[in-house]
Design a protein around this motif. Structure first.
Motif, short mmCIF file in Angstrom:
data_model
loop_
_atom_site.label_atom_id
_atom_site.label_comp_id
_atom_site.label_asym_id
_atom_site.label_seq_id
_atom_site.Cartn_x
_atom_site.Cartn_y
_atom_site.Cartn_z
N THR A 249 -0.78 -1.52 7.46
CA THR A 249 0.23 -1.83 8.45
C THR A 249 0.94 -3.01 8.15
O THR A 249 0.40 -3.78 7.09
CB THR A 249 -0.57 -2.05 9.86
OG1 THR A 249 -1.40 -3.15 9.60
CG2 THR A 249 -1.09 -0.59 10.19
N ASP A 250 2.12 -3.13 8.77
CA ASP A 250 2.82 -4.43 8.47
C ASP A 250 2.60 -5.52 9.56
O ASP A 250 1.46 -5.28 10.06
CB ASP A 250 4.54 -4.11 8.54
CG ASP A 250 4.79 -3.63 9.99
OD1 ASP A 250 4.13 -3.71 10.97
OD2 ASP A 250 6.16 -2.99 9.95
N ASN A 251 3.21 -6.36 9.66
CA ASN A 251 3.04 -7.46 10.53
C ASN A 251 3.12 -7.21 12.10
O ASN A 251 2.38 -7.94 12.74
CB ASN A 251 3.80 -8.77 10.17
CG ASN A 251 3.53 -9.45 9.01
OD1 ASN A 251 2.40 -9.35 8.52
ND2 ASN A 251 4.36 -10.07 8.39
N THR A 252 3.63 -6.06 12.18
CA THR A 252 3.55 -5.80 13.64
C THR A 252 2.68 -4.56 13.99
O THR A 252 2.63 -4.29 15.12
CB THR A 252 4.89 -5.17 14.10
OG1 THR A 252 5.30 -4.24 13.22
CG2 THR A 252 6.12 -6.50 13.93
N GLY A 253 1.72 -4.14 13.08
CA GLY A 253 0.71 -3.05 13.16
C GLY A 253 1.37 -1.74 12.79
O GLY A 253 0.53 -0.60 12.96
N ARG A 254 2.66 -1.59 12.40
CA ARG A 254 3.26 -0.20 12.19
C ARG A 254 3.02 0.19 10.91
O ARG A 254 2.76 -0.43 9.98
CB ARG A 254 4.71 -0.34 12.42
CG ARG A 254 5.58 -0.57 13.81
CD ARG A 254 6.73 -0.65 13.78
NE ARG A 254 7.20 -0.68 15.09
CZ ARG A 254 7.40 -1.75 15.91
NH1 ARG A 254 6.98 -2.70 15.64
NH2 ARG A 254 7.88 -1.50 17.18
#
Length: 675
Positions: free
Chosen positions: A423-428
């Motif tokens: 995931t990226d820093n936003t959890g996506r």
């Protein structure tokens, strides 16, 4: 007539001059990139791919590389490249140079010799060849692994390498079988390929295969590990070599190989995808090792033991494609720092292969192209109100699709395909290029214990995109944290890893990130804790200094008299809720033939408050791993087990049948009763 003849000769001279100019321009164009990359592969200036089939051999040649495959066995007997008539060891028999093999029932090796050859495609741009064998009960039962075999080879125009993949099938009426290991093996010229590269930090000149013989080395605690005492090159005297020191996690096992300094030639195994490997992104496996040998590992029980599913039952049909992987060769100019140049060029080629995945040039329906695949996207959040009242973004979490199963079953899944991303820093997350099929979605989040599984079956169809929206993970939690030891990251890397015994050092593992790979670290426990075991005081001790990375036995010097060890955690409770239930969250990073018993405040209690019973086969300590399979235990403890003031938890590893009976801890947390 003389004037006419003179003009004729003049015209021929002009034509010759024009041809010389054109050839000069042609070769200038071909070599235009050489000063920049210092690589001698001239892929854009090479002829079409040629194919020759004889009674004994199949030869594929694209002007850069010539690959010879034995007919009909499917063994690679020769690879000709840049003036080297064969980069493989010609002293070996044909069946022991480049081959597939399976390890199956009773550790039997099967080199999967085939019986038929078929041309799948032959164009100017590529050749794809198939070597097949159908398993026959009457002829093959008990002799060869019960599989239908299809080994594929592809050589493309302008690519100095050969793509290899296999399609293996079991029909419902095939007998039961245990299939422990599947791999591709290459054995290179020993007098040429001496420099091995696994990563940016694990690179170096390696001993010769003969240096591991008992006349030149001493076998250590197990046959794979040797101490070189009289090597052919004195620089290796006193060094340790063990192929397991060069292992990688699947997610990192993308590129490794060998370099011949004399010819400035590199031989590389490039793996652009892990979808066909077993056990998920963190399963560890072999790469290259002394021989010189280069491996492409697809299936194994390394670092998992038989906990991974390798059992195939009669009545269970199965079919799977493994690969393609690229066997890539490159060459640098001799006046370069050829090792650095070749390694960087191999990394460049890896990037190109990853960008091109899934390949659009394969001709098997078992390898769907990009348009025939799907993708899954969404966002993962974490809800743990003891950490934060608000939902937290699951940063750098691993999210994947695998065969439907139980929570966490992906790490022991050995038969299907898996697709993972971070995931990226936003959890996506966005999981791309997923094969059609039925999957469950799994995840784990750095900094939080446990596993996530979406309680929903996901069907992937060609070309579709599934948006799961926002998903919420509730990690195991029964009450607020009283104290904790370690970091929930599924490894023991944050704990104390000692310096190796100076008499057992491998120079390729000197980097701080690889220190855990050094030989004999388990015996260092007995050096540090000769007369007692780990005693960890909450609020005083530091886990990176005071918590040994593995809970091992004490080596008394007598292999038949290994001593079990009991570690202590000391802590203070100012208040005790005697009617409430406390929770000990115990996360293990590895276990091998171990049993962990836990007692509270009374080390002599006959019955432990908790026991794992006997667990684990991963052998991570002996195999120089920092983790094996992940296990989590949420242990309920009645409040009347505690006292106000000083308390002690006793952790005893009770099994002492072999030197490497052990566990590794990931993380321990004591929780108060729920409020």
């Amino acid at each position: 007539m003389e004037k006419v003849a003179h003009r004729s000769h003049l015209g021929q001279l002009v034509l010759w001059l024009l041809m010389i100019v054109e050839l000069s321009l042609f070769y200038s164009a071909c070599s235009a990139e050489i000063p920049v990359r210092k690589i001698l592969n001239l892929g854009d200036c090479n002829p079409h791919v040629r194919l020759q089939i004889s009674h004994h051999n199949v030869v594929i040649d694209n002007g850069l590389i010539e690959v010879t495959i034995e007919n009909p066995s499917g063994h690679v007997t020769g690879i000709k490249y840049m003036g080297m008539d064969n980069v493989l060891e010609c002293g070996n028999p044909n069946s022991n140079r480049g081959y597939w093999d399976f390890v199956w029932d009773n550790s039997t090796f099967d080199k999967m010799e085939t019986k038929h050859v078929k041309v799948i495609a032959h164009t100017d741009e590529l050749v794809e060849i198939s070597f097949t064998k159908n398993w026959d009960f009457r002829a093959d039962h008990g002799k060869t692994v019960p599989l239908n075999i299809d080994k594929r080879f592809i050589v493309r125009r302008g690519v100095p390498g050969v793509y290899m993949y296999g399609i293996f099938e079991r029909q419902e009426d095939f007998p039961d079988a245990q299939m422990y290991q599947l791999r591709i093996v290459f054995k290179l010229k020993e007098d040429k390929f001496r420099f091995m590269a696994i990563s940016d930090t694990r690179q170096g000149v390696m001993p010769r295969g003969e240096d591991r013989d008992n006349t030149r080395s001493q076998t250590l605690a197990f046959k794979e590990a040797v101490l070189m005492t009289n090597p052919s090159n004195p620089q290796f005297r006193g060094e340790v070599d063990d192929k397991y020191q060069y292992s990688c996690e699947n997610k990192d096992n993308k590129l490794h190989g060998w370099i011949s300094d004399d010819e400035a030639v590199g031989f590389w195994i490039i793996t652009p995808s892990n979808e066909f490997r077993t056990g998920g992104p963190h399963k560890q496996d072999l790469t290259s090792h002394v021989g010189p040998i280069a491996l492409s590992m697809f299936v194994s029980t390394h670092y998992t033991g038989i906990d991974i599913d390798v059992t195939y039952k009669k009545g269970e049909a199965w079919r799977k494609a493994f690969g393609p992987v690229l066997i890539f060769l490159n060459s640098a100019s001799s006046d370069d720092d050829c090792r650095k140049t070749l390694w960087n060029d191999a990394k460049r080629q890896l990037s190109e292969e990853i960008e091109s995945w899934p390949y659009n040039f394969t001709r098997s329906e078992d390898l769907p192209h990009a348009g025939d695949r799907g993708e899954v996207c969404g966002q993962l959040l974490v809800r743990d109100r003891c950490v934060d009242e608000e939902l937290m973004q699951a940063q750098s979490a691993f999210v994947g699709l695998a065969v439907p199963g139980n929570v966490g079953s992906w790490q022991t899944e050995g038969k299907g395909y898996q697709f993972w991303t971070e995931t990226d820093n936003t959890g996506r997350f966005n999981i791309k290029n997923v094969r059609p099929g039925e999957y469950n979605l799994y995840a784990w989040v750095h900094g939080f214990i446990g596993d996530y599984k979406l309680d929903l079956s996901i069907t992937i169809q060609p070309g579709n995109k599934v948006n799961l929206g926002t998903l919420i993970y509730d990690p195991p939690r029964n009450g607020p944290t009283l104290w904790e030891i370690g970091i929930p990251d599924r490894t023991a890397a944050e704990f104390f890893i000692p310096e190796p015994d100076p008499t057992f050092v491998n120079p390729l593992c000197l980097d701080a990130a690889d220190k855990f790979r050094q030989y004999g670290l388990w015996d260092r426990y007995s050096d540090f804790y000769r007369h007692g075991d780990v005693v960890y005081t909450v609020g005083v001790s530091n886990y990176s200094r005071d918590w040994f990375f593995a809970h091992v036995l004490r080596n008394t010097g007598n292999i038949t008299d290994l001593s079990t060890t009991t570690w202590q955690i000391k802590y203070n409770l100012q208040d005790v809720n005697e009617k409430g239930n406390y929770t000990l969250q115990l996360a293990l990073a590895a276990a091998s033939y171990a049993e962990l018993q836990i007692r509270f405040n009374n080390p002599d209690a006959i019955q432990p408050c908790f026991t794992t019973t006997r667990i684990g086969y991963d052998n991570a300590v002996a195999r120089h791993g920092i983790h094996g399979l992940y296990r989590l235990y949420s242990i309920n403890i009645p409040g009347n087990r505690f006292i106000r003031g000083n308390n002690t938890i006793f952790l005893t590893q009770t099994r002492s049948h072999a030197l490497f009976d052990a566990v590794m801890y990931d993380y321990i947390r004591l929780e108060a009763p729920a409020v």
